[in-house]
Write an enzyme that holds these catalytic residues in place. Sequence first.
Site, PDB file in Angstrom:
ATOM      1  N   LYS A 162       0.676  -1.215  -0.045  1.00  0.00           N
ATOM      2  CA  LYS A 162      -0.057   0.113   0.104  1.00  0.00           C
ATOM      3  C   LYS A 162       0.914   1.453  -0.134  1.00  0.00           C
ATOM      4  CE  LYS A 162      -4.510   1.274   0.198  1.00  0.00           C
ATOM      5  NZ  LYS A 162      -5.598   0.516  -0.152  1.00  0.00           N
ATOM      6  N   ASP A 189      -6.868   4.212  -4.628  1.00  0.00           N
ATOM      7  CA  ASP A 189      -7.694   4.267  -3.518  1.00  0.00           C
ATOM      8  C   ASP A 189      -8.181   5.382  -3.263  1.00  0.00           C
ATOM      9  OD1 ASP A 189      -7.962   2.409  -0.999  1.00  0.00           O
ATOM     10  OD2 ASP A 189      -7.432   4.254   0.018  1.00  0.00           O
TER      11      ASP A 189
HETATM   12  P1  NDP Z   1     -12.774   7.904  -3.284  1.00  0.00           P
HETATM   13  O1  NDP Z   1     -11.815   8.847  -2.906  1.00  0.00           O
HETATM   14  O2  NDP Z   1     -13.359   7.728  -4.662  1.00  0.00           O
HETATM   15  O3  NDP Z   1     -14.162   8.096  -2.423  1.00  0.00           O
HETATM   16  C1  NDP Z   1     -13.978   8.197  -1.173  1.00  0.00           C
HETATM   17  C2  NDP Z   1     -15.201   8.606  -0.436  1.00  0.00           C
HETATM   18  O4  NDP Z   1     -15.177   8.596   0.966  1.00  0.00           O
HETATM   19  C3  NDP Z   1     -15.638  10.218  -0.730  1.00  0.00           C
HETATM   20  O5  NDP Z   1     -16.859  10.306  -0.877  1.00  0.00           O
HETATM   21  C4  NDP Z   1     -14.962  10.819   0.441  1.00  0.00           C
HETATM   22  O6  NDP Z   1     -15.637  12.264   0.745  1.00  0.00           O
HETATM   23  C5  NDP Z   1     -15.286   9.842   1.734  1.00  0.00           C
HETATM   24  N1  NDP Z   1     -14.335  10.169   2.674  1.00  0.00           N
HETATM   25  C6  NDP Z   1     -12.829   9.955   2.457  1.00  0.00           C
HETATM   26  N2  NDP Z   1     -12.144  10.380   3.554  1.00  0.00           N
HETATM   27  C7  NDP Z   1     -13.148  10.491   4.431  1.00  0.00           C
HETATM   28  C8  NDP Z   1     -13.380  10.824   5.956  1.00  0.00           C
HETATM   29  N3  NDP Z   1     -11.957  10.695   6.647  1.00  0.00           N
HETATM   30  N4  NDP Z   1     -14.383  10.918   6.430  1.00  0.00           N
HETATM   31  C9  NDP Z   1     -15.618  10.859   5.590  1.00  0.00           C
HETATM   32  N5  NDP Z   1     -15.612  10.875   4.512  1.00  0.00           N
HETATM   33  C10 NDP Z   1     -14.420  10.168   3.784  1.00  0.00           C
HETATM   34  O7  NDP Z   1     -12.200   6.408  -2.595  1.00  0.00           O
HETATM   35  P2  NDP Z   1     -12.744   4.849  -3.003  1.00  0.00           P
HETATM   36  O8  NDP Z   1     -14.183   4.881  -3.158  1.00  0.00           O
HETATM   37  O9  NDP Z   1     -11.742   4.333  -3.898  1.00  0.00           O
HETATM   38  O10 NDP Z   1     -12.414   4.077  -1.616  1.00  0.00           O
HETATM   39  C11 NDP Z   1     -13.220   4.328  -0.332  1.00  0.00           C
HETATM   40  C12 NDP Z   1     -12.929   3.370   0.570  1.00  0.00           C
HETATM   41  O11 NDP Z   1     -12.972   1.851  -0.148  1.00  0.00           O
HETATM   42  C13 NDP Z   1     -11.414   3.324   1.250  1.00  0.00           C
HETATM   43  O12 NDP Z   1     -11.465   2.862   2.695  1.00  0.00           O
HETATM   44  C14 NDP Z   1     -10.777   2.414   0.285  1.00  0.00           C
HETATM   45  O13 NDP Z   1      -9.564   1.890   1.119  1.00  0.00           O
HETATM   46  C15 NDP Z   1     -11.623   1.508   0.218  1.00  0.00           C
HETATM   47  N6  NDP Z   1     -11.448   0.565  -1.106  1.00  0.00           N
HETATM   48  C16 NDP Z   1     -11.303   1.011  -2.360  1.00  0.00           C
HETATM   49  C17 NDP Z   1     -10.966   0.154  -3.306  1.00  0.00           C
HETATM   50  C18 NDP Z   1     -10.796   0.710  -4.734  1.00  0.00           C
HETATM   51  O14 NDP Z   1     -10.798  -0.040  -5.605  1.00  0.00           O
HETATM   52  N7  NDP Z   1     -10.976   2.018  -4.808  1.00  0.00           N
HETATM   53  C19 NDP Z   1     -10.654  -1.460  -3.239  1.00  0.00           C
HETATM   54  C20 NDP Z   1     -10.896  -1.699  -1.887  1.00  0.00           C
HETATM   55  C21 NDP Z   1     -11.049  -0.997  -0.752  1.00  0.00           C
HETATM   56  P3  NDP Z   1     -14.833  13.650   0.190  1.00  0.00           P
HETATM   57  O15 NDP Z   1     -14.756  13.548  -1.163  1.00  0.00           O
HETATM   58  O16 NDP Z   1     -15.380  14.550   1.039  1.00  0.00           O
HETATM   59  O17 NDP Z   1     -13.304  13.251   0.853  1.00  0.00           O
END
Ligand code: NDP
Length: 446
Positions: free
Chosen positions: A126, A166
């Site tokens: 990571k 991510d």
């Molecule tokens: P994105 O950046 O596309 O989206 C993240 C979302 O979560 C946004 O809506 C963001 O809001 C919100 N968010 C991020 N940080 C916070 C926080 N501290 N508090 C509240 N809301 C938050 O990321 P992903 O969708 O790719 O990832 C989301 C989760 O899924 C993570 O935990 C990631 O590790 C996990 N994941 C992702 C994978 C992937 O293929 N992308 C694979 C496996 C797991 P805002 O825009 O306001 O920051």
Amino acid sequence: MDPRVQQFMAMIKARNPGENEFHQAVQEVAESLIPFIEENPKYKHAKILERIAEPERTIIFRVPWLDDKGEVQINRGFRIEMNSAIGPYKGGLRLHPTVNLGILKFLAFEQVFKNSLTTLPMGGGKGGSDFDPKGKSDNEVMRFCQSFMSELFRHIGADTDVPAGDIGVGGREIGFLFGQYKRLKNEFTGVLTGKGIEWGGSLIRPEATGYGATYFAQEMLSTRGDNLKGKVVSISGSGNVAQFATEKVVELGGKVVTSSDSNGFIYDPKGIDFDKLQFIMELKNVRRGRIKEFADKYGVEYFEGKRPWIIKCDIAMPCATQNEINEEEAKLLVKNGCNCVSEGSNMPATPEAVEVFLKAQILYGPGKAANAGGVATSGLEMTQNSMRLPWSREEVDEKLHTIMKNIHKTCVKYGTKENGFINYVDGANIGGFVKVANAMIAQGVV
Ligand code: NDP
């Protein structure tokens, strides 16, 4: 706490001071594994658990870049190469101001078990940076990505370490990173996944994590003769994972009533249909705006500074970030009749919240199993890159679906208790561990 877990955790905390999320992730795994290891002493003698909790390599570097005003900015870059026993390091890059060593070590640690569960040959890693893409111009994001890759390129490679996206890293960022890698190495390889479809990407990769978490929910529900039809589903986040979880849930007949970002959440009791989802995708992926605009457009309620778990639902799918469901929220979910939690995000439930779900014996699918569809499809992207032959949408989706079903089977195999309750936490931890541990033993003390 089991005294053996306590003793192990004292060692972990002493060696990794202040890395709270890492401690949390390791403890959850140790609680499942230590009793299993006692029954299988070969793992104990080889000190597999101690070795698996120590990264093979940690790279930390300076990332200087020029903002649009010509001012120098400095961020910190990281890559944790956690475990390569069963394949090249594999895991995403996160760009978020909260990124630090402890968070990336927790994510890399989880990744080792998750990747093993997929049955594909991928080790765990990571990386990322404390850079915040929010509010930055495309040019600033590009300059940052180029600087980040100017150091990272010497540590990665299609057969060594293959990063992906991510939080904060989507198609735009992968493009800038790939362009710089190609320029520095003068080679076109599958060194990153999540690439654009015209230049080596896989169909279904953007959808895979959200789709996979939904397939996993479906598998869990089927163990109780149930399915997604007509279910009210609460989803947090509005990024990549949340968007495609919403799409698949709606496709399978569920009703998604929430969407959120780091400022708050919207509640749409009529359900987010494909048109409304299109609006969210445009809002988040193109205009990069806030979810509040959804409430303004569709005249629904917006809860500033709140998380969606206060809304009554049948199924909860956290898809935003770590520790986004606390004990009180878990209790409220269970009290309101939620009987299935499928985690799109990594470690979204605090240990106390996990305890609530397990005690209530609801269907609780932890991230390392439920969200493994993303990395699994990255693995499929690597295969297509090696073959230089792309698969169709249907082929990839079918493979993803089969992988999610198999992960579920593994969890059932290792997590079913005497009373028939499936503890998916134990199932995922033990199921993910065995293959890596056996490979480590076979490869000697390295
Ligand atoms: P994105 O950046 O596309 O989206 C993240 C979302 O979560 C946004 O809506 C963001 O809001 C919100 N968010 C991020 N940080 C916070 C926080 N501290 N508090 C509240 N809301 C938050 O990321 P992903 O969708 O790719 O990832 C989301 C989760 O899924 C993570 O935990 C990631 O590790 C996990 N994941 C992702 C994978 C992937 O293929 N992308 C694979 C496996 C797991 P805002 O825009 O306001 O920051």
